[in-house]
Scaffold this active site. Structure first.
Site, short mmCIF file in Angstrom:
data_model
loop_
_atom_site.label_atom_id
_atom_site.label_comp_id
_atom_site.label_asym_id
_atom_site.label_seq_id
_atom_site.Cartn_x
_atom_site.Cartn_y
_atom_site.Cartn_z
CB THR A 236 -15.95 12.65 65.91
OG1 THR A 236 -16.08 14.16 65.49
CG2 THR A 236 -15.25 12.00 65.29
CG ASP A 237 -18.92 14.66 71.59
OD1 ASP A 237 -19.17 15.90 71.09
OD2 ASP A 237 -19.30 14.56 72.87
CD1 TRP A 238 -17.81 20.70 67.58
CD2 TRP A 238 -19.04 18.90 67.22
NE1 TRP A 238 -18.65 20.94 66.64
CE2 TRP A 238 -19.48 19.87 66.38
CE3 TRP A 238 -19.75 17.55 67.02
CZ2 TRP A 238 -20.39 19.60 65.48
CZ3 TRP A 238 -20.61 17.28 66.40
CH2 TRP A 238 -21.01 18.30 65.38
N GLY A 239 -14.30 17.16 68.38
CA GLY A 239 -12.82 16.88 68.83
C GLY A 239 -12.67 15.47 69.32
CB ALA A 240 -14.34 12.52 69.68
#
Ligand code: BGC
Length: 800
Positions: A236-240
């Site tokens: 994931t992108d960070w926190g996605a």
């Protein structure tokens, strides 16, 4: 050195020995930057770190996020500058150098490159991306990845997919028709995956056609794996992350950063309750294990040669600078003549943009010092503007005019101040701050022998262009940018970069403008394929500088175009060769571009599309051969009925240009189809700004945007920033952010970016990233309170 694929059987064996809980534990990180270790089976907590134009390894002891302080590393020019070199081999060299720095710092995966298409020049993060053209982006990314991975370091191709604006990036739903998606927004990823097999792909924050990218099965599995053969893992992108079990079954393996184990438990529970197939978890655990094993296998620790990397950064900055205008040979300047240097960037250069890509450079060269060292004559200086302020400053301007009047040559170092573009927010205008525009106007009037040197990450308007004889666009040139600029200004080197994006005259000329960042929850790509030069074709109307444009101190002539090959639609393979001669007195390099035009299409085709490019270095008088090979994809379009690439037989023009508008040679080929030999020319259906009906014809049916109310886990802090609870939350998150970043006072641009990032967070992101402080129960109560449903909130307090 081994890739994850090469350790695959070992990973499969390890996973077969894991319990359900252990498999689930591998699904998310153990910290902001580390994967979860599994000591029992010898899996380490490997580290990943940001790129893409240098290593940004957070100094965990000081600033875990690394936004203010990170380990010193070479700051290469940002992606926009690198791309303007059009030199794929150079990108490979840069990749290898960054890979070496990762080796030295024990970083297993570099989080880059970013290949999102520059749909609109206002996207705040355009400086981190390569181009408006997917072919150029994909080819450059593939070589960059090969470079990094040649050192046994993984990469993360990002942000997959259709993440073309920063505003509302965590919740916005990108609606794009399938043909446009396949022809414009996916090919850069496709080329990079097929040609370089990045170890990881990073999914984007946004939704695509109604589904979060992190749980988009067609994107993560049908397209990425089944069509393109991707062998690595999706992170994931960070926190996605949204719904973790759903994401695993859609094809996502790794959630970053750590969600404190909460989501791993949800995954294990979903398997126990048969809501998630055991094979999906097994597959995900195997891919994560393979990544860790490959990284462990490649644990070579060599020292990085920072001096050599600085020299490479200088070479890249020189190759990526674009000479936009040079009337009457204004440049190069003469080192023996007096020089006035105007512009605060001479002392505080803009070398990169703020955000997750920001590198703590090993040594920044300042233009003023470099220019003073390089010239034998007198150098005077006036700052001319204050980079922290937007307002007009007459005192600084007058001082600059006085300094400029007394010199024989003037360099104006301008562009965009840092606060104007960064990750996390989009620009709202193409204009420079008024004080900079006024400065250029006043100084060029006072001394017309002046050249403007631009430092900015994306296109700007230039109302002053007619008054200034020379403009050199250096973009964001990295730590050695000043030396490269001086090499070019004084003619030690001839400029050879070309624009990898169009500079429009104004926003009104950008087809996506009316549908860019115009809704907090939904963006419709109504312009379809009309992005960048595809929208403008060969006409210069609406364009300040066209895609592919860039001047040199020397001249190149193109001749002897030859075309041969096989022309059957089933399997076309066309060879194109030509010769290019440096016909002037200096050595230099030329970027030769090949565009293909479908002359007889029944469906809309952009007027021309880039299908080949090559950069040739030529000594004065030298001639070199340039060759291209065009395969089926060079002629094909994405056919919705077949759901695949198709070639319509007929005439195709091959345009050889020095830019997309400066076509020097052309030829044509007739692609034939034995099965339907008589293909009459058909009228094209024009693409325009599409209404709902036109989009529906392309299979894209409008859905209402997600509502802002009632509040839910998808609510952003922006949505509730005026609510008392929202204010409390924002304060809490800011406090956490401060702790995370070591309590340091951020620069104004980092502060602006952090604010934007905080406001874009979803409530579910807060839960995931809170390390267990915000449980699902607390979040439920909070949402009830936000909605004014006090009774429900009380009931939830007592419900387990
Ligand atoms: C950015 C990514 C970056 C990640 C880790 C995200 O906010 O979108 O590009 O790699 O943070 O810093």
């Amino acid at each position: 050195m081994k890739s994850p694929k090469e350790v695959w059987s070992q990973a499969v064996e390890l996973v077969s020995e894991m319990t359900l809980q252990e498999r689930a534990s591998l699904m998310s990180g153990s910290s902001f930057w580390h994967l979860q270790p599994l000591e029992r089976l010898g899996l380490d907590a490997i580290m990943v770190a940001d790129g893409p134009h240098g290593l940004r390894k957070a100094d965990m002891a000081v600033d875990q996020a690394g936004l203010n302080a990170s380990v010193p590393a070479t700051c290469f020019p940002t992606a926009v500058t690198l791309a303007s070199s059009w030199d794929a081999d150079l990108l490979q060299e840069v990749g290898a150098a960054i890979g070496r720095e990762c080796q030295a710092e024990d970083v297993a995966v570099l989080l880059g490159p970013g290949v999102n298409i520059k749909r609109n020049p206002l996207c705040g993060r355009n400086f981190e991306y390569y181009s408006e053209d997917p072919f150029l982006s994909g080819k450059l990314a593939a070589k960059f990845i090969q470079g990094v991975q040649s050192k046994g370091i993984g990469t993360s191709l990002k942000h997959f997919a259709a993440n073309n604006q920063e505003s509302h990036r965590m919740v916005v739903d990108t609606l794009v028709d399938r043909r446009t998606l396949f022809e414009l927004y996916l090919p850069a990823f496709e080329i990079a995956v097929k040609e370089a097999q990045p170890w990881t792909v990073m999914c984007a924050y946004n939704k695509l056609n109604g589904t979060f990218c992190s749980e988009h099965e067609p994107l993560l599995t049908s397209i990425l794996r089944d069509r393109w053969g991707f062998e690595g893992l999706v992170v994931t992108d960070w926190g996605a992350i949204n719904d973790r079990p759903k994401a695993v079954s859609a094809g996502l393996e790794l959630e970053m950063p750590s969600s404190g184990g909460a989501n791993d438990d949800a995954v294990a529970l979903a398997v126990e309750q048969n809501a998630l197939a055991e094979e999906d978890l097994e597959r995900a655990a195997q891919r994560v294990s393979a990544l860790i094993l490959a990284a462990q296998n490649n644990s070579e620790r060599t020292e990085a040669d920072f001096d050599a990397h600085h020299d490479l950064a200088r070479k890249c900055a020189a190759e990526g600078a674009v000479l936009l205008k040079n009337q009457d040979g204004c440049l190069p300047f003469d080192t023996a003549r007096s020089l006035a240097v105007i512009g605060a960037f001479a002392e505080t250069p803009r070398i990169q943009g703020a955000g997750s890509s920001q590198v703590n450079a090993t040594g920044i060269k300042k233009p003023l010092e470099v220019l003073r060292k390089m010239t034998g004559a007198k150098v005077t200086y006036a700052p001319g503007f204050d980079p922290e302020l937007a307002e007009d400053n007459s005192v600084l301007i007058e001082e600059a005019v006085t300094v400029a009047e007394k010199a024989e040559q003037v360099l104006i170092l301008a562009g965009l101040p840092p606060l104007f573009e960064a990750e996390g927010f989009d620009r709202t205008t193409l204009k420079q701050p008024v004080q900079i525009e006024r400065l250029i106007e006043a100084v060029s009037k006072a001394n017309p022998n002046c050249a403007v040197i631009l430092s900015n990450g994306s296109p700007i308007e230039m109302p002053w262009l007619g008054q200034v004889p020379a403009v050199l666009e250096t973009y964001l040139g990295g730590q050695a940018g000043a030396e490269a600029m001086a090499d070019l200004v004084f003619g030690k080197l001839s400029p050879s970069g070309k624009l990898a994006e169009t500079f429009p005259l104004s926003l009104a000329d950008v087809p996506s403008q009316s549908n860019f960042n115009n809704h907090p929850r939904q963006i419709v790509y109504r312009e379809g394929l009309n992005v960048g030069y595809r929208a403008y074709g060969g006409s210069q109307d609406g364009v300040l500088f066209p895609f592919g444009h860039g001047l040199s101190y020397t001249e190149f002539s193109y001749h002897n175009l030859e075309v041969s090959g096989q022309y059957n639609a089933a399997n076309p393979l066309v060879q194109v060769t030509l010769e290019v001669t440096n016909s002037d007195a200096r050595s230099g390099a030329e970027i030769i571009q090949l565009y293909v035009r479908d002359c007889e299409a029944s469906v809309y085709r952009p007027d021309r599309e880039l299908k080949g490019f090559q950069k040739l270095s030529l000594a004065s008088g030298e001639t070199k051969k340039c060759s291209f090979e065009l395969d089926a994809r060079a002629f094909a379009y994405f056919d919705l009925e077949a759901d695949d690439w198709q070639i319509e037989p007929g005439k195709f023009e091959l345009l050889i240009g020095a830019s997309c508008c400066d076509i020097r040679l052309s030829s044509s080929v007739k692609i034939t189809d034995e099965e339907s030999p008589a293909h009459p020319p058909k009228a094209q259906q024009p693409y325009h700004i599409m209404d709902d009906a036109a989009l529906a014809d392309l299979g894209l049916h409008m859905t209402p945007p997600d509502p802002i109310r009632p509040y839910s886990v998808q609510t952003t802090l922006e949505d509730i920033k005026y609510h008392w609870l929202g204010k409390l939350l924002v304060a809490k998150v800011n406090e956490m952010m401060r702790e995370h970043t070591g309590g340091q006072t951020p620069s104004p641009v980092v502060q602006k970016m952090q604010d934007a990032i905080v406001f874009s967070m979803r409530l579910s992101t807060l839960r995931n990233m809170s390390g267990g402080t915000i449980t699902q129960k607390r979040l439920d109560i909070l949402i009830h309170v936000l909605n004014g449903a006090w009774l429900r909130a009380v009931v939830r307090v007592f419900r387990p």
